[in-house]
Design a protein around this motif. Structure first.
Motif, short mmCIF file in Angstrom:
data_model
loop_
_atom_site.label_atom_id
_atom_site.label_comp_id
_atom_site.label_asym_id
_atom_site.label_seq_id
_atom_site.Cartn_x
_atom_site.Cartn_y
_atom_site.Cartn_z
N GLU A 35 0.80 -1.23 0.00
CA GLU A 35 0.00 0.00 0.00
C GLU A 35 0.84 1.28 0.00
N LEU A 36 2.12 1.21 0.37
CA LEU A 36 2.97 2.40 0.39
C LEU A 36 3.94 2.45 -0.78
N ALA A 37 3.65 1.65 -1.81
CA ALA A 37 4.53 1.65 -2.99
C ALA A 37 4.42 2.99 -3.72
N HIS A 38 5.36 3.25 -4.60
CA HIS A 38 5.46 4.54 -5.29
C HIS A 38 4.27 4.79 -6.21
N ASN A 39 3.96 6.06 -6.39
CA ASN A 39 2.84 6.47 -7.24
C ASN A 39 2.93 5.86 -8.64
N SER A 40 4.12 5.75 -9.20
CA SER A 40 4.26 5.21 -10.55
C SER A 40 3.75 3.79 -10.65
N ILE A 41 3.89 3.03 -9.58
CA ILE A 41 3.41 1.65 -9.56
C ILE A 41 1.89 1.62 -9.61
N PHE A 42 1.26 2.49 -8.84
CA PHE A 42 -0.21 2.52 -8.82
C PHE A 42 -0.78 3.08 -10.12
N VAL A 43 -0.11 4.07 -10.70
CA VAL A 43 -0.57 4.59 -11.98
C VAL A 43 -0.51 3.49 -13.04
N GLY A 44 0.58 2.72 -13.03
CA GLY A 44 0.68 1.61 -13.96
C GLY A 44 -0.40 0.58 -13.73
N ALA A 45 -0.67 0.28 -12.46
CA ALA A 45 -1.65 -0.75 -12.14
C ALA A 45 -3.08 -0.32 -12.49
N LYS A 46 -3.39 0.94 -12.26
CA LYS A 46 -4.76 1.42 -12.48
C LYS A 46 -5.12 1.49 -13.96
N ASN A 47 -4.13 1.53 -14.83
CA ASN A 47 -4.39 1.65 -16.26
C ASN A 47 -4.49 0.31 -16.97
N GLY A 48 -4.42 -0.78 -16.22
CA GLY A 48 -4.37 -2.09 -16.85
C GLY A 48 -5.73 -2.75 -17.01
N ARG A 49 -5.70 -3.89 -17.71
CA ARG A 49 -6.92 -4.69 -17.95
C ARG A 49 -7.03 -5.85 -16.97
N TYR A 50 -6.34 -5.74 -15.87
CA TYR A 50 -6.27 -6.80 -14.88
C TYR A 50 -6.80 -6.24 -13.55
N GLU A 51 -6.88 -7.09 -12.58
CA GLU A 51 -7.30 -6.64 -11.25
C GLU A 51 -6.06 -6.32 -10.41
N TYR A 52 -6.16 -5.31 -9.60
CA TYR A 52 -5.06 -5.05 -8.66
C TYR A 52 -5.63 -4.81 -7.28
N ARG A 53 -4.87 -5.22 -6.28
CA ARG A 53 -5.24 -5.03 -4.88
C ARG A 53 -4.01 -4.59 -4.11
N THR A 54 -4.24 -4.09 -2.92
CA THR A 54 -3.12 -3.73 -2.05
C THR A 54 -3.08 -4.65 -0.84
N PHE A 55 -1.91 -4.74 -0.23
CA PHE A 55 -1.80 -5.40 1.08
C PHE A 55 -1.16 -4.41 2.04
N ASN A 65 -1.97 -15.31 -13.90
CA ASN A 65 -0.68 -14.85 -13.40
C ASN A 65 -0.91 -13.87 -12.25
N VAL A 66 -0.02 -13.91 -11.27
CA VAL A 66 -0.08 -12.98 -10.13
C VAL A 66 1.29 -12.33 -9.99
N LEU A 67 1.29 -11.00 -9.90
CA LEU A 67 2.52 -10.24 -9.71
C LEU A 67 2.46 -9.53 -8.37
N VAL A 68 3.46 -9.74 -7.53
CA VAL A 68 3.59 -9.05 -6.25
C VAL A 68 4.60 -7.93 -6.43
N VAL A 69 4.24 -6.72 -5.97
CA VAL A 69 5.09 -5.56 -6.18
C VAL A 69 5.45 -4.91 -4.84
N VAL A 70 6.74 -4.76 -4.58
CA VAL A 70 7.22 -4.10 -3.37
C VAL A 70 8.36 -3.17 -3.74
N GLU A 71 8.81 -2.38 -2.78
CA GLU A 71 9.99 -1.55 -2.98
C GLU A 71 11.15 -2.13 -2.18
N GLY A 72 12.36 -1.86 -2.65
CA GLY A 72 13.54 -2.32 -1.93
C GLY A 72 13.81 -1.49 -0.70
#
Length: 412
Positions: free
Chosen positions: A137-157, A178-185
């Motif tokens: 949920e605290l990932a960078h704005n660019s990640i959410f912008v990318g996720a919101k523009n897609g044809r897939y479902e996205y959720r936060t943890f 397919n499931v993609l998990v996205v985090v920051e380093g």
């Protein structure tokens, strides 16, 4: 009679006010001309100190980096003139990507003209119908912008809550292709990191992919600056996708994708952010190359960054300041009770020649205002002690009634 439609400028003004204009009407600490501010400080006999720039290794003014950038500028000109796919590339593009891939221990690297563009373009391109993206949920704005523009479902943890992530994977993994998990380093607003060993174990157990955005962790985490995998002693090739930027430790601009070589070979022909964008300019590429060369030859800069960061965090905590969950590596926030207090502290620091802008409503929850301090290998112990001591004095002076913001140094 139809009601009159508000003009574009009126709509913009309303939205600006809703976004927090009232906080900065009396004093605006943003968009400061830093070079002019430095000159003003020096003219007034005040040393200028910046904690606002993510020059973690202190290389932006290093002669080696400037020389390499300048040499490429004079050799090849100011720009490359086209997308690398249709207009060709320069020999330095692929040479730098190969060297960076070898340094990071990944299959291959592909550079793009914008770090923000990498996430916006990559996630949306990779994922499609019947896919799921799970994002911290605290990932960078660019990640959410990318996720919101897609044809897939996205959720936060919940942030860094891998129990929450595991629960979601167990409940719904079978429903998606397919499931993609996205985090920051390294989270740039909080200075904390994810539990990578558990993440890797979890994504392999549930047959998911993992994307780690290491914009702030390459050059910062690990003994030699190779990032989150080096910090935890994990083979980077176990991570499907890494994302980095050239604007931080590599003191240039642009971004890059790390993946298996076959994946990168495919992306070079297909990824929209690469195919339809110009390649890195010679000077930009030269600066990044110079920084990489220097980092490889001088890992002691990383050690000095680690020492400075831990000192800053620990000294701040010893003075009663709230640094949240920061691990003390590169990014150390100091949190305040109200946006007004945050603005006052930032402004008082600027009066003393210390540049550390407030973060009150962009990128953080409204009830968690802070000043984010980017620590550098070049910061001195005296500079850090001076800064923390001044903040502690200001915080101690707050008596429940916030003072009015004062103007910054005259002429700023």
């Amino acid at each position: 009679m139809k009601p009159e439609r508000p003009s574009f400028s009126v709509v913009a003004e309303r939205r600006f006010r809703l976004a927090g204009k009232a906080i900065i009407e009396r004093h605006n600490p943003y968009f400061l001309p830093v070079d002019r501010q430095r000159e003003i400080c020096e003219r007034n006999g005040i040393p200028f100190i910046s904690f606002a720039h993510y020059d973690y290794l202190g290389l932006s003014q290093h002669p080696d980096v400037i020389e390499t950038s300048s040499a490429e500028l004079h050799r090849l000109g100011s720009g490359v003139g086209a997308s690398r796919l249709v207009g060709g590339e320069r020999s330095g593009h692929r040479a730098f990507e190969t060297e960076l891939a070898e340094f990071l221990g990944v299959g291959d690297v592909m550079t793009l003209v914008s770090g923000y563009l990498v996430n916006v373009s990559l996630i949306n391109f990779l994922m499609g119908p019947r896919d799921l993206v799970l994002i911290d949920e605290l990932a960078h704005n660019s990640i959410f912008v990318g996720a919101k523009n897609g044809r897939y479902e996205y959720r936060t943890f919940d942030h860094n809550n891998l129990d929450d992530l595991e629960r979601q994977l167990e409940e719904c993994r079978g429903e998606y292709r397919n499931v993609l998990v996205v985090v920051e380093g390294l989270y740039s607003m909080d200075g904390d990191i994810p539990d990578l060993p558990r993440l890797v174990e979890m994504k392999e157990k549930h047959d998911a992919w993992l994307l780690v955005d290491e914009a702030h962790s390459y050059g910062v985490l690990g003994e030699t600056g190779r990032g989150l995998c080096e910090h935890f002693g994990i083979d980077p090739r176990r991570i499907e996708l890494g994302v980095g930027t050239l604007s931080k430790s590599f003191v240039s601009s642009g971004g890059f994708v790390c993946a298996d070589k076959s994946v990168i070979d495919w992306l070079r022909f297909c990824l929209p952010g690469f195919v339809y964008s110009v390649g890195l300019s010679p000077a930009t590429l030269g600066a990044a190359q110079g920084a990489l060369t220097h980092l490889k030859a001088n890992p002691q800069r990383v050690a000095r960054l680690h020492e400075n960061s831990l000192f800053f965090r620990d000294h701040a905590r010893d003075c009663g300041l709230n640094t949240g969950d920061a691990i003390g590596c590169g990014v150390v926030p100091i949190l305040f009770a109200t946006p007004e207090q945050t603005m006052i502290v930032s402004q008082t620091l600027l009066d003393a020649g210390i540049y550390a802008p407030p973060i009150v409503q962009v990128g953080v929850p409204k009830d968690l205002p802070r000043i984010r301090f980017f620590i550098s290998a070049e910061h001195t112990r005296d500079q850090m002690e001076k800064t923390i001591g001044l903040i502690a004095e200001i915080v101690a002076s707050f008596d429940g009634a916030d003072a009015e913001p004062r103007p910054a140094i005259a002429g700023a």
